[in-house]
Design a protein around this motif. Structure first.
Motif: not given
Lengths: 442, 291
Positions: A333-334, A337-339
């Motif tokens: 994830q970045d 919190g985006q996958i």
């Protein structure tokens, strides 16, 4: 070692250390904040609240699915304790799947590396060519027992999809398989096979059009068709009880390995090696040995183009804990919190998460996790073909490569068991392109 | 090693909180005013940052004047497993144009400087919140003027502590109730609920089909009402004035999301506001037409 390991997860579906004072192995947890302190500190009055950071696993799904998943858990526990269910499962494992699979001494690979003895657990010899059918069969029997007429599944490399399509045909159930458009392109033989078996293949174009997106779509289908549909998750991930249920259905791998090695060599292995995407073949191999402290467990993640490149699928080696697809586990994830996209030459390892029990074994130190690159896996494919006459799946080749490195560094008294989780026929296009580019052009 | 079910465990450990700490909240005031006017609320869902930050701010600022009584603001997530294609695409557009959780909170802060009455509820998934820091997020949301949270993948089994912290900060945790929710689960869901109850209209993802099941919903809503003093909103799949009006007759609020998001994507901010006005008119006329 304490036998509590095998009774995980706890009643909330969390894989947490069950013994005050730390893990039974006595090793310190690496992630104290997220793992041991909150749990072991034991704030008994807090109900279920602080479990967000208490362990790995859980059941983080939309309300529509919550009651349904509770039903599956109850039905599974009931089936598990029912001798008739177990007998039916065992009979089909033997006569339909072809179990037990051989534990094969890889004599020439052993000679080649000149160190530890290498054994291959031949899950590639199962019906449909991979370990995936162990789980597909178990869950399909459960679905039938629950009166569900329609099976849905996600698939990456297509091996789980083929396994589900196969058992659906055998049990007379409907089958819809969600598959990323990218994966459909690189796994054509499996797509055609699933169609031949009577399954409907739904291409998934959303997101990155790979395994995680196929899983999103399968979950959406399930939410819309809760009445008649059973979702067969293909790996030891997802909301509880899936990680435990899939592990239990795959545990036959380790149980057989243990019996076979004891019978022929009168001893346990020193090291187990298995590839880890979601990690179902690894959990299946490891489970029967969790309480044997002398057995070293090694999971092999896909390093893709290298961990430092950022283009990999190594959630444990290159990710951080978070919540996706119903469970808390390590994720790519970045910072927001985006996958992140996973990358691996093998579609079956191309997933940005990992089963929560692996996250637990990783933090507790009971198992260790390494990563092997695309090129190294390809090298192992070639070696295994030429020395053993066995074409391994690209996924399994990650484990083979690492086992070779280990064997070379160890003495001949050591025994390594590698889970050869699947056969490589499905990967011929990719393998030909990389190992025999002149053939690919012809 | 048979494991007791989550549901059983939950009902044992969670005790209902009979007093809402948010009795004087923006949400409570808005619902009280609507009740006095005998009108259902129009709840509009838009994705923060969709299609880009400036258009999204413009839309947010103008929604109340177009008839939105409550605003649901989506917090984007790369893998929104309970949402349909319209909202997933909205999230992808927002992400591509640089939207972050911090920017979403900033949007609310700016909105609040001009509008201190329209409740704003943030809706999304756990992972971005956890990454941001749960406590930091709750604190920042409360300070920005957020009124409530809808967390799609946080069931009450795992949500008690977060609900307690949210309540301390005056943030309502709006519970989702599904058609599949058995009556035995309701007390636990409602115990962690404030603000209003979000009743999912049918089994499916957001925006997946037209809704003509207001009649089926009627008895389900009665049952909900008997168990909870909270207003009940109905959403998922409300796409036109007729459906909105039918629901406005039986529920306290009508949620419109995907239809609005699709209109925004296809025709821009003004068109989305036009749809909002149409829906608001349908809802305003709904109960008058009946009596």
């Amino acid at each position: 070692m304490n036998s509590t390991l095998k009774t995980l997860p706890d009643h909330n579906g969390f894989f947490v250390p069950a013994v005050p004072g730390g893990h039974p192995s006595g090793r310190r947890c690496r992630d104290v904040k997220n793992f041991s302190r909150k749990f072991l500190g034991g704030s008994p009055g807090d109900g279920h609240g602080t479990q967000l950071n208490r362990g790995y696993g859980g059941r983080y799904v939309a309300e529509t699915l919550m009651p349904l998943i509770g039903e599956i858990e109850a039905a599974y526990d009931d089936a598990r304790a029912d001798p008739a269910f177990q007998a039916r499962l065992h009979e089909l494992q033997r006569d339909y799947v072809g179990r037990a699979t051989p534990l094969y001494f890889a004599e020439r690979l052993t000679e080649h590396f000149g160190g530890a003895q290498i054994y291959l657990k031949r899950e590639d010899l199962n019906h449909t060519g991979a370990h995936k059918i162990n789980n597909a069969l178990g869950q399909a029997l459960l679905a039938q027992r629950m009166g569900r007429q329609r099976l849905i599944a996600e698939t990456g490399a297509g091996m789980h999809g083929v396994a589900v399509a196969t058992v659906a045909a055998r049990l007379g159930l409907g089958c819809v398989v969600y598959m990323g458009a990218t994966d459909i392109e690189r796994q054509q033989p499996n797509v055609q096979r699933m169609r031949l078996l009577g399954a409907e293949i739904v291409p998934v174009h959303s997101g990155t059009a790979t395994l995680k997106d196929a899983m999103n779509e399968a979950l959406r289908d399930w939410v819309a068709n809760v009445d008649d549909t059973f979702y067969i998750i293909g790996t030891v991930a997802g909301p509880a009880p899936y990680p435990r249920m899939v592990r239990d259905f795959q545990a036959v791998i380790g149980v057989e390995t243990r019996e076979q090695l004891l019978a022929t060599q009168g001893r346990l292995p020193d090291t187990l090696v298995a590839c880890v995407g979601g990690g179902s073949n690894a959990m299946g191999l490891f489970h029967a040995f969790l309480d044997d402290a002398a057995v070293t467990l090694v999971g092999v993640e896909a390093a893709g183009e290298g961990l430092e490149s950022g283009r990999h699928a190594a959630s444990l080696n290159g990710g951080e804990p978070g919540i996706l697809h119903g469970n808390r586990t390590y994720l790519l994830q970045d910072g927001d919190g985006q996958i992140r996209d996973a990358h691996s030459i093998s579609a079956g390892l191309d997933y940005p998460g990992v089963g929560p029990e692996h996250a637990y074994l990783h933090d507790s130190g009971r198992a260790s996790y390494v990563a092997v690159t695309d090129d190294e896996a390809l090298e192992a494919v070639g070696l295994c073909c030429r020395l053993e006459g066995i074409l391994p799946a690209l996924e399994s080749a990650h484990a083979l490569y690492h086992a070779g490195q280990l064997a070379a560094a160890q003495g001949p008294d050591q025994v390594i068991v590698v889970c050869l989780s699947g056969r490589g026929d499905k990967d011929m296009d990719t393998i030909t392109r990389h190992l025999m580019p002149e053939e690919a052009q012809a | 090693m048979s494991a007791p079910s989550l549901t059983t465990e939950m009902s044992k450990t969670d005790t209902p909180n009979p007093v809402s700490p948010n009795a004087d909240s923006r949400l409570a005031r808005r619902f009280a005013a609507l009740k006095a006017a005998d009108r259902a609320a129009l709840v509009t869902y838009v994705m923060a940052g969709d299609p880009d930050p400036s258009a999204s701010r413009d839309l947010l600022a103008r929604l109340p004047a177009a008839g939105a009584d409550i605003i649901e603001l989506g917090m984007l997530f790369s893998d929104p497993m309970a949402d349909g294609v319209a909202i997933q695409r909205a999230g992808q557009r927002a992400l591509a144009n640089g939207q972050t959780l911090a920017l979403t909170l900033e949007m609310v802060r700016d909105f609040r400087q001009r509008d201190d009455d329209t409740p704003i509820v943030l809706m999304g998934y756990l992972n971005p919140l956890q990454r941001f820091g749960e406590d930091r997020f709750l604190q920042a949301a409360a300070e920005a003027g957020v009124d409530g949270l809808i967390l799609v993948d946080l069931p009450p089994e795992h949500g008690a502590a977060m609900t307690a912290r949210a309540r301390d900060l005056g943030l309502a945790r709006i519970p989702l109730v599904a058609p599949t929710t058995p009556p035995g689960r309701l007390p636990a869901l409602l115990a962690q609920g404030d603000g209003f109850v979000y009743r999912i209209a049918f089994n499916g993802v957001t925006g997946s089909r037209r809704l003509d099941i207001a009649a089926e919903l009627d008895s389900a809503l009665d049952a909900l009402k008997r168990q909870s003093p909270l207003p009940v909103a109905v959403g998922f799949g409300v796409r036109d004035g007729g459906t909105a009006a039918a629901i406005a007759r039986i529920a306290d609020a009508v949620v419109v999301g995907s239809a609005l998001v699709e209109r925004l994507a296809a025709a821009g901010v003004d068109a989305a506001l036009e749809l909002t006005r149409e829906l608001a008119e349908s809802i305003q006329g709904a109960r008058r037409g009946e009596s």
